[in-house]
Design a protein around this motif. Structure first.
Motif, PDB file in Angstrom:
ATOM      1  N   VAL A   1       0.959  -1.165   0.193  1.00  9.04           N
ATOM      2  CA  VAL A   1      -0.051  -0.154  -0.110  1.00  9.04           C
ATOM      3  C   VAL A   1       0.765   1.298  -0.211  1.00  9.04           C
ATOM      4  N   ARG A   2       1.886   1.120   1.128  1.00 16.03           N
ATOM      5  CA  ARG A   2       2.709   2.440   1.012  1.00 16.03           C
ATOM      6  C   ARG A   2       4.079   1.950   1.643  1.00 16.03           C
TER       7      ARG A   2
ATOM      8  N   GLU B   1       7.724   3.816   3.490  1.00 19.14           N
ATOM      9  CA  GLU B   1       8.228   5.041   3.762  1.00 19.14           C
ATOM     10  C   GLU B   1       9.707   4.514   4.387  1.00 19.14           C
TER      11      GLU B   1
ATOM     12  N   ARG C   1      -4.096  15.299   1.012  1.00 18.61           N
ATOM     13  CA  ARG C   1      -2.819  14.895   0.479  1.00 18.61           C
ATOM     14  C   ARG C   1      -2.690  13.554   0.443  1.00 18.61           C
ATOM     15  N   ARG C   2      -1.579  12.851  -0.274  1.00 17.23           N
ATOM     16  CA  ARG C   2      -1.367  11.709  -0.468  1.00 17.23           C
ATOM     17  C   ARG C   2       0.125  11.301   0.334  1.00 17.23           C
ATOM     18  N   GLU C   3       0.767  12.193   0.894  1.00 20.76           N
ATOM     19  CA  GLU C   3       2.031  12.200   1.245  1.00 20.76           C
ATOM     20  C   GLU C   3       1.835  12.475   2.738  1.00 20.76           C
ATOM     21  N   LYS C   4       2.144  11.492   3.709  1.00 24.29           N
ATOM     22  CA  LYS C   4       1.833  11.735   5.222  1.00 24.29           C
ATOM     23  C   LYS C   4       2.530  12.789   5.760  1.00 24.29           C
ATOM     24  N   HIS C   5       3.902  13.228   5.428  1.00 27.63           N
ATOM     25  CA  HIS C   5       4.384  14.224   6.024  1.00 27.63           C
ATOM     26  C   HIS C   5       4.061  15.527   5.162  1.00 27.63           C
ATOM     27  N   MET C   6       4.238  16.601   6.174  1.00 30.18           N
ATOM     28  CA  MET C   6       3.815  17.809   5.469  1.00 30.18           C
ATOM     29  C   MET C   6       5.234  18.413   5.399  1.00 30.18           C
ATOM     30  N   TYR C   7       5.545  18.731   4.173  1.00 30.53           N
ATOM     31  CA  TYR C   7       6.987  19.374   3.961  1.00 30.53           C
ATOM     32  C   TYR C   7       6.995  20.879   4.597  1.00 30.53           C
TER      33      TYR C   7
ATOM     34  N   MET D   1      -3.109   7.267  -0.372  1.00 30.46           N
ATOM     35  CA  MET D   1      -3.090   7.477   0.970  1.00 30.46           C
ATOM     36  C   MET D   1      -3.741   6.452   1.839  1.00 30.46           C
ATOM     37  N   GLU D   2      -3.189   5.577   2.556  1.00 31.69           N
ATOM     38  CA  GLU D   2      -4.175   4.894   3.458  1.00 31.69           C
ATOM     39  C   GLU D   2      -4.625   5.602   4.298  1.00 31.69           C
TER      40      GLU D   2
ATOM     41  N   GLN E   1       4.818  13.934  12.746  1.00 31.55           N
ATOM     42  CA  GLN E   1       5.115  14.893  11.645  1.00 31.55           C
ATOM     43  C   GLN E   1       6.696  14.707  11.441  1.00 31.55           C
TER      44      GLN E   1
ATOM     45  N   PRO F   1      12.309  13.372   4.491  1.00 27.56           N
ATOM     46  CA  PRO F   1      11.783  14.397   3.587  1.00 27.56           C
ATOM     47  C   PRO F   1      12.303  15.355   2.644  1.00 27.56           C
TER      48      PRO F   1
ATOM     49  N   ARG G   1      13.231  13.440  -0.294  1.00 25.33           N
ATOM     50  CA  ARG G   1      11.777  12.833  -0.897  1.00 25.33           C
ATOM     51  C   ARG G   1      11.390  13.938  -1.969  1.00 25.33           C
TER      52      ARG G   1
END
Lengths: 816, 703, 56
Positions: free
Chosen positions: A134-135, A137, B151-157, B474-475, C30, C37, C40
């Motif tokens: 699924v993903r 990281e 969003r589909r990216e967990k981390h917020m840049y 995004m899960e 986060q 990140p 990334r």
């Protein structure tokens, strides 16, 4: 930081590579390639594995991989899938999965091969390889990857195999999440810190008028708003950020020991109460800014301490170095992989070369060699024959063997050794950290002073009396004192950690600084475990003799003969007329008409010489004895000088599992009067330690390795484990030292001793502050400004002092 | 299947890019024009719509909100989609955001030249436009936040955080600062008066700079700089620290704009302290940006994009260092009101905002059009022209600023002012103004080259309106143990941000309503009385013509100023000033004590032909003031508005106001007649003279 | 100067908002990994760019 630089480098390489990539470099891993193996685009590869991964990458539109990679992609390895069969077992799976439900599971895996941006790219695009993912990281610094996977589509085992095929074979051992709890604690702390910092800042801000124009803001509305805000802000400060101090103080009281947190808590309350009173009654502006500063700095101290835990994760579970699964052979059925916990007495199991014997069992194969260094610390291989009992913890050296289990794992030898009650040390550890020892006197003293001040002033004026009472607690509130230890030890631990010495907690640093005796284990500690070399000095022979000996040795499977054969550089005769090996005695061969006899003294026909038996092998050719080969241990480089320096300060001793052939040498190094004992069994070591402790010559540290020392390590006041490779098994202990750094031990310990200087200098500092403050307070002259300035300043100076002096001593002892 | 193909919306980015280019030309053109007007006032082309006073706000608004504003949207819309791996939440909102913003700009361009302004710097636009801005801004915010939620990216840049901060704070600032009482369509009075208005204005003014010109671009820097250099930001950890420390410090730095003003000391010092503290995070950011290029300087040498970025980041560093320096009282005493300030500002705007915008365009446009940049050579030309132009501009202004500042303070041994006539200090620096103009022209030329380059690039390629990208789904968050309330928070993290904003606004209003209703407790001076109706009209003319752009009304407590202008300004003198007109720049002399200094006739002649009264003056002529009449129908409304803002006009006064007005006007007309000048009582001129003659005189009466 | 009350309150509320956001971001992990990140974002996920096979 290191990785940062590394990555930067890898990027540099990337730019170069693109310009100068030669045709004969493997297009995947960058190794030399013959050019024999190429794909349609004419990319050369070093091996099929690389070629296939390369193919995959383009098949799945991951061409960017090579734009990012430093052309040092991990070389995929041939893997024997059956190795992972045991991962299908629910119980094993659950050891790894951090979460699972009907559809998906989550798992975090350690992938040591992660080394550049391309790795991240590849692993995070794993979902393109397999729809099951699924993903994924990557955490680059931790070299971990977190996966979320669809159960039906991709089993855990399948995932591991997929990774292994791509060249990222996961390091499968438990407790990856073990430091999670630490991380969570740290997070909680950061939150507290953030709140404290925020409130600190804002209270300072709102107090600004006060600082500049005495009396502060005059406008009634503004004034009241500001004051309300300040009080409101200080509530979460006290009851969220500062909470832990009250809890600990309370605990202290319940346990009837006056720890440092009691005056701190009292001080905080006094500050708060007094301030609120002042503000509400309009007498003054209060000291809430000081309160904020105090809590903020205290928490920062805590944070420093916490940070140091990142450097070490203690692995307390012996299973972590045990094989997770083992192959069970069943009569007229296919073999199966079972988790060791499932083993029953009577099971037949197959153990391969270099695998650990999971439990006590009987050997069914004709013979095998076993490395027991784990258990006994003895490096020489032992030879065992059919029917012998093999104890858990031994390592098979040689071809695959079949064993019959006689005990289920839980009762294995290791487990027993491990579960001895004296392993559980530290419950009622009489040792007290320096801060607490001082606070024993400090706390009551303050309380007395405060009350004294109160009583003294009461007759004159109640107002002043209470002000004095509060002031004493406020000003004397030992924030500096409380900060000094955590900061000093916190820094010390960081520095030690950087130098390969990992300390469990600040209390241990404190202990180390008062260390009196050091006891060394020999094998694996003073000596390098890996190579036990041999010494041919006692031989006088010619080329021809050597050829004969080598030829003879070739036939033997005995480790000593093998080693001997290896060191001899000469050529060999291709024909041997007669060869006979008598187990445990030696070998006899007839080559080129010469009788070659290699073995023990008696075997070659000498009569026993009294001392140092064992690892001497005699050689006789025809009738003349050429002499003997001695197998001697290799001591770590720099140990001698390190020990010499140590012996100036500490009482040293040595406990060795080996025989005493090395006594002479050791006595030289350690000095004649040093107590050196040989042939020590684990239990023996344990007793010796106990005895030494009885003499009560001050704190005692045991430096050892291997499981066999575990008991002794535990028994000592401080147990220092020597670890050859980090990540490898390390027994429970207070300190772990990287074997490479052992030669630096004297520097490290000197540095630790010096931390006491820092502590005391800090104590005197804070004492000075307290005395000045107290004199103000007791004379009832304490103005808000004085306390507001005095307290933060004292904290800051202490923090600075701790930091700088640590730096200084570190450089002074040539530590990084 | 967790793998899916989405499409990034490039068209909206393209649109904003074009808007940026168009408005950039307009704004800079106006800038250059008014720059040269300060060399030769005749360049106002003899008509009132293009005088300096009216064009200056047009310039600032055009470059800040049109040029930089569109650039921000451009960069955010491009990077946000890629950082969140999601198309913008709603194409409709994107479109509304785009056209709405352009509409606002157009309306600004259509109102400011006609003197429709609130006279508050960077907030000159009148209330209907203010509301429009608020609405469109919220549209932008909503679109952004929903995209982040989806969003589909967990981390917020880190860039995303900068964008969010920009949205929230600018919204709050704009709304708080725009509390004004309309008295008609396109005319309103600030709800705050004098000192308080000044404080709000500069709390806004400073943070507008902070959160409109700085934080969004820092966000862009953290995205585009690594991308352009193809290497990760030097320290991501540092960037996170950079963001949070900046956020928590910035908001308080405002008051340093009012040093030596009638603001309470502690409030001033507050501003100073926080401004100084700001150096740390700002430089943290700059260093992080520059170090990202370590080991890539060879790249920088040939790649114009990186060159632009390096200069931009350096400029950011310079500006953020200079700012705090200005907030030091000693420095401020010299620099304030001089050309040093515009110089400082332009290092930021020309260097940081301008150059970074250029860099983004050069990098982004070819990618969106799937082609190469039309000409590297032209880009390099642009770089050098821009850099040189900026240097000319800035250095000239530093020079003139410091020179003039010193001249103002210069005393003769006998203790008289060295340059008692303000004009002398002006004529000396006019050459510098010329150089500044040239610099601006060079910068503009460079910009035009870029436009050509970009247009050709667009022509050479074809817009990839919807850029396909493969991402993975995004899960849904599988919650492991934890308190439920903050789980909820995690569920939709950013709706949370919205609620906070809403809370702020409500809190703001609640706090705000009582505060302006209670009588101001600024130490009142009995002698200070409300303005007469005619003076109110005069004040509106003063505002309309943008006099505040060149004339301050704030005499600071220095001997050099009291010698030159008279008694220094007291907080109590401004209690009826809605809005305050302290000004921030002295191209001409301070006017707070101008009242009763010259005869009416002097003012009349000076307005019609400044040089006739003070030869060499660079103030434009305002002949139309004599021809145009004030609108007497407004008078009652004005009185009522002022009363409801706390100005003590007797009940029902609005009905006799015009009568009083007439009386006062006739007096002035009469006095002018004596000097052989024939004036119309209703003319703007008379009203303005009335206001000027009243200014700062009350306090004298009390003596 | 009661206007400062307004400013203080608003600024404080804004700040509180950010504090809450900060606490959330710590809580929700986060910043568990504040290194990767940064790398990334360098990856292109758009299909236009990723499928060119370089000739060796």
């Amino acid at each position: 930081m290191k990785t940062l630089i590394y990555l930067a480098l890898s990027f540099e390489m990337a730019t170069q590579q693109t310009t100068t990539s030669t045709r004969f470099k493997c297009a995947h891993c960058g190794d030399a390639a013959t050019g024999a193996l190429t794909d349609r685009q004419g990319n050369a590869f070093c091996c099929q594995g690389c070629a296939s991964v390369h193919g995959l990458l383009y098949q799945f539109n991951l061409g960017n991989f090579y734009e990012l990679s430093d052309l040092k992609a991990v070389k995929p390895r041939e893997i024997e899938q059956s190795r992972y069969d045991h991962l299908d077992d629910q119980s094993v799976e659950s050891l790894f999965l951090s979460y699972q439900d009907e559809q998906i599971y989550k798992v975090s895996l350690k992938l040591p091969q992660i080394h550049c941006a391309a790795c991240i790219y590849l692993l995070e695009n794993l979902y393109r390889f397999d729809a099951g993912v699924v993903r994924s990281e990557v955490d680059f610094l931790k070299k971990e990857a977190h996966f979320t996977v669809k159960k039906q589509k991709l089993s855990f085992k399948a995932l591991v195999i997929l990774l292994a095929q791509l060249g990222y074979e996961p390091q499968l051992h438990h407790g990856l999440d073990q430091n999670k709890t630490v991380a969570d604690e740290e997070k909680a702390l950061i939150r507290r810190l953030a709140v404290a910092g925020f409130i600190f800042g804002n209270i300072m801000l709102l107090s600004f008028p006060e600082y500049l124009s005495p009396g502060g803001v005059q406008e009634p509305l503004l004034r009241s708003v500001i004051q309300t805000l300040i009080i409101l802000l200080s509530l979460p400060l006290l009851f969220y950020s500062g909470r832990s101090y009250f809890e600990q103080a309370w605990l202290g009281l319940r346990k009837r020991d006056l720890n440092i947190n009691i005056p701190i808590a009292l001080g905080m309350l006094a500050l708060f109460g007094r301030s609120v009173f002042e503000i509400v009654s309009g007498i003054g502006h209060g000291y809430l800014d000081s309160l904020a500063a105090l809590i903020f700095f205290l928490l920062i101290g805590r944070y420093f301490q916490q940070k140091t835990y990142d450097h070490l994760s203690f692995e307390r579970d012996y299973r972590s170095f045990f094989p997770l699964g083992v192959t069970r052979s069943r009569p007229n059925q296919a073999n199966e992989e079972v988790p060791i916990s499932k083993l029953q007495a009577g099971d037949h199991i197959l153990v391969r070369n270099d695998e650990i014997i999971p439990t006590d069992s009987i050997l069914n194969s004709t013979s095998t060699l076993i490395d027991y260094s784990f258990v006994t610390g003895e490096s020489a291989l032992q030879e065992k024959f059919r029917g012998d009992v093999l104890y858990a913890g031994g390592k098979i050296a040689g071809p695959l063997v079949e064993l019959e289990v006689i005990k289920a794992v839980a009762q294995g030898y290791l487990t027993r050794l491990w579960n001895q009650e004296y392993f559980s040390k530290g419950q009622d550890d009489p040792f007290k950290t320096i801060t607490n020892r001082i606070s024993q006197y400090f706390t009551p003293a303050i309380l007395l002073l405060a009350v004294g001040g109160l009583l003294f002033w009461l007759p004159t004026s109640a107002g002043t009396a209470f002000q004095v009472f509060a002031a004493v607690l406020i000003i004397a509130c030992p924030c500096a004192l409380a900060l000094s230890a955590p900061f000093t030890y916190g820094h010390a631990m960081r520095i030690l950690g950087r130098n390969g010495l990992f300390v469990k907690n600040s209390a241990v640093v404190d202990k180390l600084s008062q260390l009196k005796q050091i006891v060394f284990d020999k094998t694996g500690t003073l000596t390098r475990r890996d190579q036990a070399g041999l010494d041919l000095s006692a031989l006088n022979w010619e080329e021809n003799d050597q050829m004969l000996v080598k030829t003879a040795c070739q036939h033997s499977t005995h480790p000593l003969s093998r080693q001997l054969a290896d060191v001899l550089s000469c050529s060999v005769y291709d024909h041997t007329d007669l060869y006979d090996e008598q187990q445990g005695k030696g070998i006899l061969a007839l080559i080129q008409g010469h009788e070659v006899v290699i073995g023990s003294a008696t075997f070659v026909g000498l009569n026993e010489i009294g001392h140092n038996q064992g690892t001497r092998v005699y050689i006789r050719i025809d009738n003349n004895i050429l002499g003997f080969v001695r197998f001697k241990n290799h001591y770590r480089k720099g140990m001698e000088n390190s020990i010499a320096t140590l012996s100036d300060t500490y009482t040293l001793a040595v406990l060795s599992g080996d025989n005493d052939q090395e006594r002479h040498y050791l006595q030289q190094v350690f000095g004649q009067q040093t107590n050196i004992r040989f042939n020590q069994s684990p239990a023996g070591k344990l007793e010796s330690i106990q005895n030494m402790k009885q003499h009560d010559l001050g704190l005692l540290m045991m430096v050892g390795d291997g499981l066999n020392d575990a008991a002794a390590l535990r028994q000592a006041d401080i147990g220092m484990a020597v670890s050859e490779k980090s990540g490898q098994f390390t027994p429970a202990s207070d300190v772990i030292i990287d074997a490479e750094q052992l030669s630096k031990l004297h520097q490290l310990l000197r540095f630790v001793r010096q931390t006491r200087i820092i502590i005391f200098s800090n104590l005197s500092l804070s004492l000075i502050y307290n005395i000045t403050g107290l004199s103000f307070a007791l004379s009832g002259l304490l103005t808000p400004v004085v306390s507001a300035i005095l307290m933060p300043v004292s904290s800051i100076t202490v923090v600075l002092n701790a930091t700088l002096m640590n730096r200084y001593f570190a450089t002074k002892n040539k530590l990084r | 299947m967790s793998q899916l193909t989405i499409h990034y919306d490039n068209r909206i980015v393209r649109d904003f890019a074009i808007a940026t280019l168009v408005w950039g030309v307009v704004g800079m053109l106006v800038g250059v024009l008014i720059a040269f007007q300060l060399v030769d006032p005749a360049l106002n082309l003899g008509n009132q719509y293009t005088t300096f006073g009216r064009l200056r706000p047009l310039h600032t608004n055009a470059v800040i909100f049109a040029f930089v504003g569109n650039a921000i949207f451009m960069g955010v819309y491009y990077s946000l989609q890629r950082l969140t791996k999601a198309r913008m939440w709603s194409d409709k909102l994107s479109k509304i955001n785009f056209w709405g913003w352009q509409l606002i700009i157009v309306s600004a361009a259509l109102t400011l030249p006609f003197g429709i302004t609130t006279s508050k710097e960077y907030a000159e636009l009148e209330w209907p436009i203010d509301i429009a801005i608020a609405l469109i801004w919220v549209v932008f915010g909503l679109n952004m936040i929903m995209t982040i939620v989806k969003r589909r990216e967990k981390h917020m840049y880190v860039a995303i955080w900068f964008y969010l901060a920009t949205f929230v704070t600018v919204a709050v600032l704009h709304i708080v600062n725009s509390f004004e009482l309309p008295i008609g369509f396109l005319k309103s009075y600030s709800m705050y008066a004098g000192v308080q208005d000044a404080l709000v204005q500069w709390w806004y003014g400073h943070n507008a700079v902070a959160f409109f010109l700085t934080t969004p671009f820092l966000g862009l820097m953290y995205y585009f700089l690594p991308k352009a250099a193809n290497r990760p930001v030097y320290s991501y950890r540092l960037s996170i620290i950079h963001f949070w420390s900046l956020i928590f410090i910035y908001i308080w730095a405002g008051p340093h704009h009012l040093l030596y003003s009638s603001l309470p000391d502690w409030a001033q010092s507050l501003g100073v302290v926080f401004s100084i503290m700001l150096i740390a995070p700002s430089w943290g950011g700059m260093i992080n940006g520059l170090l990202t290029l370590r080991g890539a300087w060879d790249k920088v040498r040939e790649d114009p994009i990186l060159k632009f970025m390096v200069v931009a980041v350096t400029a950011y560093g310079m500006a953020t260092f200079e700012g705090p320096m200005h907030s030091l009282k000693s420095v401020n005493a010299l620099s304030h009101f001089t050309d040093w300030i515009p110089a400082h500002v332009h290092v930021g705007t020309l260097g940081w905002n301008g150059f970074f915008t250029f860099a983004i365009m050069y990098w982004m446009v070819p990618r969106m059009f799937n082609t190469k940049l039309y000409s590297q050579k032209l880009a390099n030309w642009h770089f050098w022209l821009g850099t040189l132009g900026m240097l000319f501009w800035v250095i000239a202004m530093y020079w003139s600023g410091i020179a003039q500042g010193l001249m103002w303070k210069q005393f003769t041994p006998e203790g008289y002012l060295q340059y008692p006539n303000f004009l002398e200090t002006v004529t000396q620096i006019i050459p510098m103004y010329a150089i500044r103009g040239v610099g601006g022209l060079m910068y503009l030329t460079g910009f035009c080259i870029m436009i050509y380059n970009i247009v050709m690039t667009m022509k050479s390629g074809k817009l990839v309106a919807n850029e396909a990208a493969v991402v993975n789904e995004m899960e849904k968050s599988h919650s492991t143990a934890g308190e439920s309330w903050h789980r909820k928070l995690e569920g939709r993290p950013l709706t949370f941000t919205i609620w906070v904003t809403v809370a702020i606004l409500i809190g703001g209003i609640v706090e705000f309503v009582p505060t302006f209703l209670i009588k101001s407790n600024v130490p009142t001076i009995a002698a200070v009385l409300p303005y007469t109706p005619l003076e109110l009209h005069g004040r509106d003319i003063y505002i309309k013509e943008g006099c505040v752009g060149c004339h301050s009304q704030m005499i600071r407590p220095f001997r050099s100023e009291t010698e030159r202008y008279g008694e220094y300004s007291k907080a109590g003198e401004f209690v009826y000033d809605h809005p305050f007109l302290w000004g921030s720049k002295r191209t001409g002399p301070d006017l707070h004590r101008i009242g009763a200094k010259y005869p009416d006739a002097w003012h009349y002649n000076h307005m019609v032909a400044p040089t006739s009264m003070s030869p060499g003056s660079i103030m434009p002529a305002y002949p139309w003031l004599a021809e145009q009449n004030i609108d007497l129908r407004l008078t009652p409304k004005m009185i009522n508005a002022m009363r409801s803002l706390g100005v003590p006009y007797a009940a029902g006064y609005q009905d006799q106001a015009n009568a009083d007005l007439k009386k006062q006007a006739d007096k002035i007309v009469a006095s002018l007649k004596k000097d052989g000048i024939k004036a119309v009582p209703e003319s703007e001129m008379v009203a303005l003279i009335a206001y000027l003659q009243r200014m700062g005189t009350d306090i004298k009466k009390s003596k | 100067m009661e206007i400062i009350v307004l400013l203080i309150c608003i600024s404080l509320l804004v700040a509180l908002g950010f504090l809450a956001a900060f606490i959330w971001s710590i809580r929700s992990g986060q910043y568990d990994d504040n290194y990767t990140p940064g790398i990334r974002i360098l990856f292109e996920d758009s299909t236009e760019t990723s499928d060119k096979q370089p000739k060796a």
